[in-house]
Design a protein around this motif. Structure first.
Motif, PDB file in Angstrom:
ATOM      1  N   THR A  10     -29.231 -71.705 -61.540  1.00  0.00           N
ATOM      2  CA  THR A  10     -29.356 -72.188 -62.835  1.00  0.00           C
ATOM      3  C   THR A  10     -27.884 -72.939 -62.971  1.00  0.00           C
ATOM      4  N   TYR A  11     -27.974 -74.087 -63.279  1.00  0.00           N
ATOM      5  CA  TYR A  11     -26.870 -74.808 -63.612  1.00  0.00           C
ATOM      6  C   TYR A  11     -26.663 -75.282 -65.049  1.00  0.00           C
ATOM      7  N   LYS A  12     -25.782 -74.939 -65.746  1.00  0.00           N
ATOM      8  CA  LYS A  12     -25.383 -75.059 -67.208  1.00  0.00           C
ATOM      9  C   LYS A  12     -23.969 -75.822 -67.421  1.00  0.00           C
ATOM     10  N   GLY A  13     -24.167 -76.999 -68.103  1.00  0.00           N
ATOM     11  CA  GLY A  13     -22.690 -77.751 -68.364  1.00  0.00           C
ATOM     12  C   GLY A  13     -22.951 -78.922 -69.036  1.00  0.00           C
ATOM     13  N   HIS A  14     -24.092 -79.678 -68.999  1.00  0.00           N
ATOM     14  CA  HIS A  14     -24.294 -80.945 -69.638  1.00  0.00           C
ATOM     15  C   HIS A  14     -24.522 -80.826 -70.989  1.00  0.00           C
ATOM     16  N   GLN A  15     -24.033 -81.682 -71.847  1.00  0.00           N
ATOM     17  CA  GLN A  15     -24.070 -81.659 -73.202  1.00  0.00           C
ATOM     18  C   GLN A  15     -25.381 -82.717 -73.791  1.00  0.00           C
ATOM     19  N   ALA A  16     -25.922 -83.251 -72.726  1.00  0.00           N
ATOM     20  CA  ALA A  16     -27.053 -83.898 -72.932  1.00  0.00           C
ATOM     21  C   ALA A  16     -28.018 -83.765 -71.692  1.00  0.00           C
ATOM     22  N   ASP A  17     -29.302 -84.215 -72.333  1.00  0.00           N
ATOM     23  CA  ASP A  17     -30.260 -84.192 -71.252  1.00  0.00           C
ATOM     24  C   ASP A  17     -30.183 -84.977 -69.867  1.00  0.00           C
ATOM     25  N   VAL A  18     -30.369 -84.216 -68.854  1.00  0.00           N
ATOM     26  CA  VAL A  18     -30.112 -84.832 -67.541  1.00  0.00           C
ATOM     27  C   VAL A  18     -31.278 -85.812 -67.003  1.00  0.00           C
ATOM     28  N   HIS A  19     -31.160 -87.080 -66.477  1.00  0.00           N
ATOM     29  CA  HIS A  19     -32.130 -87.928 -66.286  1.00  0.00           C
ATOM     30  C   HIS A  19     -31.971 -88.288 -64.920  1.00  0.00           C
ATOM     31  N   LEU A  20     -30.782 -88.015 -63.884  1.00  0.00           N
ATOM     32  CA  LEU A  20     -30.765 -88.362 -62.651  1.00  0.00           C
ATOM     33  C   LEU A  20     -30.326 -87.176 -61.929  1.00  0.00           C
ATOM     34  N   LEU A  21     -31.010 -86.840 -60.663  1.00  0.00           N
ATOM     35  CA  LEU A  21     -30.589 -85.868 -59.845  1.00  0.00           C
ATOM     36  C   LEU A  21     -30.567 -86.094 -58.403  1.00  0.00           C
ATOM     37  N   LEU A  22     -29.488 -85.776 -57.848  1.00  0.00           N
ATOM     38  CA  LEU A  22     -29.332 -86.202 -56.107  1.00  0.00           C
ATOM     39  C   LEU A  22     -28.819 -85.259 -55.494  1.00  0.00           C
ATOM     40  N   PRO A  23     -29.477 -84.705 -54.620  1.00  0.00           N
ATOM     41  CA  PRO A  23     -28.967 -83.390 -53.608  1.00  0.00           C
ATOM     42  C   PRO A  23     -27.875 -84.385 -52.839  1.00  0.00           C
ATOM     43  N   PHE A  24     -26.824 -83.624 -52.373  1.00  0.00           N
ATOM     44  CA  PHE A  24     -25.778 -84.246 -51.439  1.00  0.00           C
ATOM     45  C   PHE A  24     -25.195 -82.870 -50.738  1.00  0.00           C
ATOM     46  N   GLY A  25     -25.974 -82.618 -49.669  1.00  0.00           N
ATOM     47  CA  GLY A  25     -25.400 -81.684 -48.685  1.00  0.00           C
ATOM     48  C   GLY A  25     -25.651 -80.355 -49.231  1.00  0.00           C
ATOM     49  N   ASP A  26     -24.431 -79.586 -49.623  1.00  0.00           N
ATOM     50  CA  ASP A  26     -24.312 -78.514 -50.231  1.00  0.00           C
ATOM     51  C   ASP A  26     -23.919 -78.714 -51.656  1.00  0.00           C
ATOM     52  N   HIS A  27     -23.817 -79.687 -52.237  1.00  0.00           N
ATOM     53  CA  HIS A  27     -23.622 -80.093 -53.473  1.00  0.00           C
ATOM     54  C   HIS A  27     -24.713 -80.787 -54.262  1.00  0.00           C
ATOM     55  N   LEU A  28     -24.988 -80.695 -55.647  1.00  0.00           N
ATOM     56  CA  LEU A  28     -25.968 -81.372 -56.266  1.00  0.00           C
ATOM     57  C   LEU A  28     -25.250 -82.198 -57.295  1.00  0.00           C
ATOM     58  N   ILE A  29     -25.607 -83.740 -57.241  1.00  0.00           N
ATOM     59  CA  ILE A  29     -24.934 -84.547 -58.318  1.00  0.00           C
ATOM     60  C   ILE A  29     -26.110 -84.816 -59.626  1.00  0.00           C
ATOM     61  N   SER A  30     -25.580 -84.574 -60.854  1.00  0.00           N
ATOM     62  CA  SER A  30     -26.620 -84.713 -61.749  1.00  0.00           C
ATOM     63  C   SER A  30     -25.902 -85.594 -62.911  1.00  0.00           C
ATOM     64  N   VAL A  31     -26.797 -86.629 -63.427  1.00  0.00           N
ATOM     65  CA  VAL A  31     -26.130 -87.714 -64.408  1.00  0.00           C
ATOM     66  C   VAL A  31     -27.125 -87.450 -65.751  1.00  0.00           C
ATOM     67  N   ASP A  32     -26.140 -87.193 -66.818  1.00  0.00           N
ATOM     68  CA  ASP A  32     -26.894 -87.098 -68.163  1.00  0.00           C
ATOM     69  C   ASP A  32     -27.064 -88.373 -68.867  1.00  0.00           C
ATOM     70  N   LYS A  33     -27.728 -88.383 -69.946  1.00  0.00           N
ATOM     71  CA  LYS A  33     -27.942 -89.629 -70.712  1.00  0.00           C
ATOM     72  C   LYS A  33     -26.507 -90.105 -71.589  1.00  0.00           C
ATOM     73  N   GLU A  34     -25.595 -89.432 -71.381  1.00  0.00           N
ATOM     74  CA  GLU A  34     -24.223 -89.736 -71.974  1.00  0.00           C
ATOM     75  C   GLU A  34     -23.467 -90.284 -70.714  1.00  0.00           C
ATOM     76  N   SER A  35     -23.915 -90.450 -69.608  1.00  0.00           N
ATOM     77  CA  SER A  35     -23.332 -90.968 -68.312  1.00  0.00           C
ATOM     78  C   SER A  35     -22.240 -90.126 -68.061  1.00  0.00           C
ATOM     79  N   VAL A  36     -22.394 -88.866 -68.092  1.00  0.00           N
ATOM     80  CA  VAL A  36     -21.476 -87.937 -67.655  1.00  0.00           C
ATOM     81  C   VAL A  36     -22.025 -87.338 -66.219  1.00  0.00           C
ATOM     82  N   VAL A  37     -21.205 -87.314 -65.169  1.00  0.00           N
ATOM     83  CA  VAL A  37     -21.635 -86.985 -63.726  1.00  0.00           C
ATOM     84  C   VAL A  37     -20.837 -85.757 -63.494  1.00  0.00           C
ATOM     85  N   ILE A  38     -21.735 -84.925 -63.296  1.00  0.00           N
ATOM     86  CA  ILE A  38     -21.303 -83.449 -62.751  1.00  0.00           C
ATOM     87  C   ILE A  38     -21.737 -83.106 -61.229  1.00  0.00           C
TER      88      ILE A  38
END
Length: 880
Positions: free
Chosen positions: A91-119
């Protein structure tokens, strides 16, 4: 143990949902290396389906992604990683807005919320590896992808039109592409290295080389923004593009032209497109609740439909089990289609299509452009008795006069359209029913007319009443199981019973309020009538009298259904409750709330499932009947009972929900019967018959069971601790042998008074005999015989103690408790001491008092038995 009703329903528990396949989110395709198979993952509300198996979250899924091991689902601001499509492993928690994009990237996961914050998350440790914050005003992230062979590189597209290439390991912006002055909607890797397909909101498709920042080719789509892109990898340079209107365009990348159009692939926007690797298969999904697989094996470039999973694209309005197996559920939706869903497996689902006045014309024009298509079905009736011979389903359409027939086996609209010739087109159908033999249909109109038709030929077979059956719209009509009677209820507050064959009126009854709908249980002959004042009346068709009236609904009754045995009536109303009424007791035994009001319900003929459809919900929800597999307490609910909310069942319940259901179903209210139901009733004891029935024959039993040889003394000391003989075993003290112990028997032990003797002596003053009776209950037949013999003076007893025993028997007869024990104890006492009783005036006086009590008791019992026998003989012989 008392039953707990705080967790919802004690009878029904959520099982699964049928007919849910896709939403507006694009699907995800993952390849399982071990199984060598592709799996399609789609999001449906709070669940994701990797074909029918998925967990459930706390809210709707906002984004979906997958790699070869895990499936990632974003629920608002939280991201969950699922293994084996079921277990939440991260479980991954840390975004302050709703997530609308996800991209698996090897051993990592890229997530983008509606405030254009990429984690960027580390998948295993769940830690944040990198966080990038974009200025939403200048660069709002709308698409993300990883270019093939670009190590640690991620390409972001924006709503402003520009693109940025980042190195996520060094956290550096490598290059900015100015874009094409239009929002980027899709980024997709092409089969060629360095080349990316870019879909724009203007409908333009750009094939761009990001290594040299060079545009290779452009395509323009006239159907609106690009919603999805996919490229064939089986040797054909073909690109598929999705549109908001449901069309798919096919483009040849070598000749740079449009080679095919797959129009109306979906009735809503194309959410996702995926060409399977090295195969000519295209998977598409959309918000019309459909997943389709297209195969490109025909000349011309266009794909043909290979297989699909499709549900209602608009909420269902009527659900009903089709046959006695309970495995098929017919469903009519607001999208105008009639479909059948299987409770066993989805491969048995079938769509009967959409009604049309001209079937041949509708096939040429397609369903979307059919000008003769019929409105949605409001209600229907089905019978499977003659389904192999002719149509078995009769349906009414919204605001339409024509009644249509449907054939389940053929999976299409039937041959007949039942329409009375005496009316113009300003009438509408309100209710319909089909006979149990499958030969006749009875159709009720809003004008008050009721007509009968032969389904095989479609001919009109008469009408009920001279002019009309009712003076107002007919709200319900039903045919009994033997085709003898037809019952109808109208807005004129009249309930009428007709002869089916002669159309003669037999009975008329006035209703307290205008009826809304009716439901007949053919096996029991019970007719449920839902009234506009939110009450329900139950009419017995045999006696033609109202036998039950149920109140408590706080909203309009949407639908009703009987249990197969006719014992329960389940009611769904607009107050979002589903209530279960018990007809024999006339009480409410179960009630629970749902988030969305149920518009239609149907109980399985086998009694295992309750099916329901709800407002603004596309699926059909199954509730399992807990009473079939466990003990459930059905105590009447109090008048002030407040039901609790039960979540609609998903495809598969979570582990917590399963535990709660099991615990709740096992909670059984233990009924503790009082010692005496009523002081006027004679109460028997709960002791086994072996304790008292053989008291008079004890001498014969002992003589018959006399041992042939005396018992032998054991050679060695016993291994077990010695016990005191009796029905209730008790351990005795272990006596150690002593050399000084005397072998002379202590005669004083024989002269001791027993506990029963002492209790009878004390009762002469207190007149309380409960202890003495309880003491006798714990003794066996031999011990009771010994106690009663010891009451005589020649055995160390006394006359007053014998008098106390007779008073004890009199008290038992007066209290009317333990009547069988009193008779047995008194019979043994008279057998042992009859001569002594005759010689003692005190005992004779007590015996005469007991005799009067016995005569009075037996006369009362005889009169009650005679009344019961007369009532039973009358019920057996009377003609009802």
């Amino acid at each position: 143990m008392s039953v707990s009703r705080e967790k919802g329903s004690s009878i029904f528990s959520g099982f699964r949902a049928l007919g849910l396949y896709s939403s507006h989110l694009p699907h995800v395709v993952r390849f399982h290396k071990k199984h060598r198979e592709f799996y399609v993952v789609t999001a449906v509300g709070q669940c994701f389906h990797t074909y029918n198996v998925s967990p459930r979250g706390n809210q709707d899924i906002s984004c979906l992604a997958a790699d070869r091991m895990l499936v990632y689902a974003a629920y608002g601001k939280v991201i969950s990683a699922f293994a084996k499509n079921r277990e939440v492993v991260h479980t991954y928690k840390g975004h302050q807005a709703d997530v609308h994009l996800l991209l698996p990237f090897g051993d990592h996961l890229i997530s983008v919320d509606k405030e254009s914050v990429v984690i960027i998350w580390d998948v295993e440790s769940e830690d944040t590896y990198l966080q990038i914050s974009f200025d939403k005003a200048s660069f709002e992230v709308s698409a993300v992808m990883h270019p093939s062979t670009y190590l640690n590189k991620i390409l972001f597209g924006s709503s402003q039109g520009s693109l940025q290439l980042w190195n996520v390991k060094s956290n550096k912006l490598l290059f900015t592409f100015p874009g094409w002055a239009c929002a980027v909607t899709v980024l997709q890797q092409t089969p060629a290295v360095d080349v990316v397909g870019i879909g724009l909101a203007s409908g333009q498709i750009i094939i761009h080389n990001i290594k040299f920042n060079e545009t290779l080719m452009k395509f323009q789509q006239d159907w609106g923004p690009i919603t999805a892109l996919s490229f064939r990898t089986d040797g054909h340079p073909v690109m598929a593009a999705g549109s908001p209107v449901g069309h798919i365009g096919l483009w040849d990348l070598e000749e740079k032209k449009l080679i095919g159009q797959m129009r109306d692939a979906h009735t809503t926007a194309i959410a996702g497109l995926t060409f399977l690797h090295s195969e000519p298969l295209l998977i598409s999904n959309g918000a019309d609740n459909a997943i389709r697989v297209w195969i490109f094996d025909t000349p011309g470039g266009e794909g043909r439909l290979l297989r699909f999973r499709m549900g209602h694209s608009a909420p269902p309005t009527k659900v009903q089990h089709y046959d006695l197996s309970g495995q098929h559920i017919l469903s009519a939706g607001q999208d105008g289609t009639l479909q059948s869903f299987s409770t066993v497996h989805e491969r048995f689902n079938k769509s009967l299509g959409r009604g049309s006045l001209n079937k041949a014309k509708s096939k040429k024009k397609s369903v979307l452009y059919d000008t003769a298509k019929l409105p949605p079905i409001t209600t229907f009736a089905s019978e499977s008795a003659r389904q192999s011979d002719w149509d078995g389903i009769v349906a009414c359409h919204q605001g339409f006069l024509v009644t249509t027939t449907w054939n389940y086996q053929k999976g299409s609209m039937g041959a007949h359209k039942l329409e009375p010739e005496r009316f113009n087109k300003n009438r509408a159908l309100n209710a319909v029913d089909i006979s149990s033999c499958g030969n006749f249909a009875v159709v009720a109109l809003s004008s008050g007319h009721i007509d009968a038709y032969n389904i095989q030929s479609g001919f009109h077979r008469g009408q009920f009443g001279k002019d009309s059956a009712h003076s107002g719209p007919v709200r319900g009509v039903a045919v009994d199981g033997l085709n003898e009677l037809v019952v109808s209820a109208g807005a004129d507050r009249l309930l009428k019973i007709w002869k089916f064959k002669s159309k003669e009126l037999l009975h008329t009854d006035s209703l307290p309020s205008s009826p809304a709908s009716t439901l007949l249980h053919r096996d029991s002959g019970m007719l449920a009538i839902a009234l506009d004042d939110f009450t329900i009346s139950i009419l017995d068709m045999e006696t033609r009298r109202t036998v039950r009236r149920f109140c408590g609904q706080r909203g309009q009754v949407n639908d009703m259904t009987f249990s197969p045995d006719g014992r329960w009536l389940i009611v769904a109303s607009m107050d979002c409750t589903i209530r279960t009424w018990d007809l024999p007791s006339g009480s409410l035994v179960n009630c629970f709330l749902v988030d969305s009001a149920a518009v239609s319900i149907s109980f399985s003929p086998t009694g295992n499932f309750l099916a329901s459809s709800h407002v603004d919900c596309l699926g059909i929800y199954l509730w399992s009947n807990n009473t079939l597999c466990s003990l459930v307490s059905l105590c009447p609910l109090p008048a002030d009972y407040e039901p609790s909310v039960v979540m609609l069942p998903g495809t598969c319940p979570t582990d917590d929900e399963e535990v709660d259901t099991d615990v709740e179903s096992l909670e059984m209210a233990e009924y503790v019967s009082p010692a005496q139901l009523d002081e006027q009733l004679i109460t028997l004891s709960l002791l086994p018959e072996s304790r008292w029935k053989n008291l008079l024959n004890l001498d014969i039993i002992k003589k018959r069971n006399k041992p042939k040889e005396p018992p032998k003394v054991p050679k060695a000391a016993p291994f077990f601790i010695p016990t005191i003989p009796g029905l209730v075993p008790q351990f005795g003290q272990v006596e150690t042998p002593s050399e000084e112990q005397s072998k002379v028997v202590n005669l004083g032990m024989l002269a001791q008074k027993s506990s029963f003797y002492l209790q009878l002596e004390g009762a002469l003053e207190t007149n309380l005999y409960e202890g003495a009776v309880q003491f006798l209950k714990e003794l066996g037949p031999s011990a009771i015989d010994t106690e009663l013999r010891s009451l005589a003076p020649d055995m160390g007893g006394d006359i007053r103690v014998m008098q106390s025993f007779l008073k004890m028997i009199g008290t038992m007869l007066h209290l009317k408790k333990d009547f069988d024990l009193a008779q047995a104890y008194l019979a043994l006492f008279l057998k042992l001491h009859l001569q002594l009783i005759a010689e003692q005036p005190i005992l004779m006086e007590e015996a005469e008092t007991i005799l009067e009590q016995l005569e009075e008791t037996w006369i009362s019992m005889q009169s009650l038995l005679n009344q019961s026998m007369c009532l039973l003989s009358y019920i057996k012989s009377a003609l009802l």
